[in-house]
Write an enzyme that holds these catalytic residues in place. Sequence first.
Site, mmCIF file in Angstrom:
data_model
loop_
_atom_site.group_PDB
_atom_site.id
_atom_site.type_symbol
_atom_site.label_atom_id
_atom_site.label_comp_id
_atom_site.label_asym_id
_atom_site.label_seq_id
_atom_site.Cartn_x
_atom_site.Cartn_y
_atom_site.Cartn_z
ATOM 1 N N ARG A 1 18.642 26.327 -40.939
ATOM 2 C CA ARG A 1 18.378 27.753 -41.139
ATOM 3 C C ARG A 1 17.073 28.168 -40.451
ATOM 4 O O ARG A 1 16.072 27.466 -40.500
ATOM 5 C CB ARG A 1 18.297 28.045 -42.636
ATOM 6 C CG ARG A 1 18.160 29.518 -42.911
ATOM 7 C CD ARG A 1 18.801 29.894 -44.186
ATOM 8 N NE ARG A 1 17.928 29.662 -45.316
ATOM 9 C CZ ARG A 1 18.158 30.193 -46.515
ATOM 10 N NH1 ARG A 1 19.235 30.932 -46.705
ATOM 11 N NH2 ARG A 1 17.363 29.936 -47.518
ATOM 12 N N ARG B 1 11.780 28.445 -43.090
ATOM 13 C CA ARG B 1 11.139 28.853 -44.341
ATOM 14 C C ARG B 1 10.529 27.648 -45.030
ATOM 15 O O ARG B 1 11.139 26.580 -45.076
ATOM 16 C CB ARG B 1 12.196 29.467 -45.255
ATOM 17 C CG ARG B 1 12.314 30.961 -45.083
ATOM 18 C CD ARG B 1 13.502 31.511 -45.795
ATOM 19 N NE ARG B 1 13.547 31.166 -47.219
ATOM 20 C CZ ARG B 1 14.423 31.681 -48.060
ATOM 21 N NH1 ARG B 1 15.316 32.552 -47.639
ATOM 22 N NH2 ARG B 1 14.428 31.326 -49.320
ATOM 23 N N LYS C 1 24.677 34.222 -48.720
ATOM 24 C CA LYS C 1 24.587 35.574 -49.291
ATOM 25 C C LYS C 1 23.863 36.538 -48.353
ATOM 26 O O LYS C 1 24.317 37.649 -48.126
ATOM 27 C CB LYS C 1 23.786 35.577 -50.610
ATOM 28 C CG LYS C 1 24.369 34.777 -51.729
ATOM 29 C CD LYS C 1 23.549 34.973 -53.016
ATOM 30 C CE LYS C 1 22.082 34.589 -52.903
ATOM 31 N NZ LYS C 1 21.814 33.164 -52.716
HETATM 32 P P1 AMP Z 1 15.895 33.927 -51.684
HETATM 33 O O1 AMP Z 1 15.428 34.409 -50.359
HETATM 34 O O2 AMP Z 1 16.816 34.880 -52.362
HETATM 35 O O3 AMP Z 1 16.451 32.522 -51.658
HETATM 36 O O4 AMP Z 1 14.583 33.868 -52.619
HETATM 37 C C1 AMP Z 1 13.487 33.019 -52.315
HETATM 38 C C2 AMP Z 1 12.651 32.759 -53.541
HETATM 39 O O5 AMP Z 1 12.133 34.012 -54.042
HETATM 40 C C3 AMP Z 1 13.387 32.152 -54.719
HETATM 41 O O6 AMP Z 1 13.486 30.731 -54.627
HETATM 42 C C4 AMP Z 1 12.516 32.585 -55.891
HETATM 43 O O7 AMP Z 1 11.327 31.813 -55.984
HETATM 44 C C5 AMP Z 1 12.120 33.996 -55.468
HETATM 45 N N1 AMP Z 1 13.106 34.994 -55.956
HETATM 46 C C6 AMP Z 1 13.923 35.795 -55.204
HETATM 47 N N2 AMP Z 1 14.708 36.570 -55.981
HETATM 48 C C7 AMP Z 1 14.381 36.250 -57.263
HETATM 49 C C8 AMP Z 1 14.856 36.681 -58.529
HETATM 50 N N3 AMP Z 1 15.825 37.602 -58.653
HETATM 51 N N4 AMP Z 1 14.284 36.117 -59.644
HETATM 52 C C9 AMP Z 1 13.313 35.199 -59.549
HETATM 53 N N5 AMP Z 1 12.832 34.731 -58.388
HETATM 54 C C10 AMP Z 1 13.359 35.246 -57.246
#
Ligand code: AMP
Length: 213
Positions: A127, A159, A17
């Site tokens: 990644r 990460r 994404k």
């Molecule tokens: P991502 O980079 O989108 O994979 O987000 C990393 C982490 O941030 C996720 O595993 C969640 O812990 C938190 N996070 C990001 N977006 C959301 C969301 N919309 N709702 C809840 N937690 C989020």
Amino acid sequence: MTREIKLILLGAPGAGKGTQAEIISKDYGIPAISTGAIIREAVKNGTEMGLAAKEYIDSGALVPDSVVIGIIKERLAMPDCKGGFILDGFPRTVPQAAALDEMGVEITDVISIEVADERILERMGGRRVCKACGATYHVVFNPSPNGDKCACGEELTIRSDDKPEVVKSRLDTYHEQTEPLKDFYNAKGILKIVEGQEKLEDTTALTKAALEA
Ligand code: AMP
């Protein structure tokens, strides 16, 4: 593309994404908004929200709805979102999607990028992210033009939540809490499915075709 695009990208963590959001953002001239990136920045800066969010992120759990809804409300109110935007990683729960509706945000497109869990587990180990500018790469599928450094010149890092045991828990969270959003948006008639491809440019072509269909 002349119509306004207010796009949600759905898909499991590691489905691509973020990478697609960055490409579409450049090509269509609209901002890509990643709640994950905003939260990671807050963690890095040690803000109150960042400190509270860190525990959830590190265990692969979702940050509470109230926190992310607040983040997105503030971000969508910024002037660069007037002509459209891409949401990457928001909404991730039905209450978050309902909050967008309540804010009066009219989403035009929802694209779910689908990749099997096994492939995601394979991919995540490769990644890499840049802590300075937020760019993401993959050592095999999307390498940095600058070797093990970012295009901006900074070191690339892994990460903390890309560790295999955390990825498994993030996939479970995705299936339980985020996947129901496909039904939510299908019922509104705006859901499109894109099969994530081995090559990222092939996924981009399918994503753009879905937008332009
Ligand atoms: P991502 O980079 O989108 O994979 O987000 C990393 C982490 O941030 C996720 O595993 C969640 O812990 C938190 N996070 C990001 N977006 C959301 C969301 N919309 N709702 C809840 N937690 C989020």
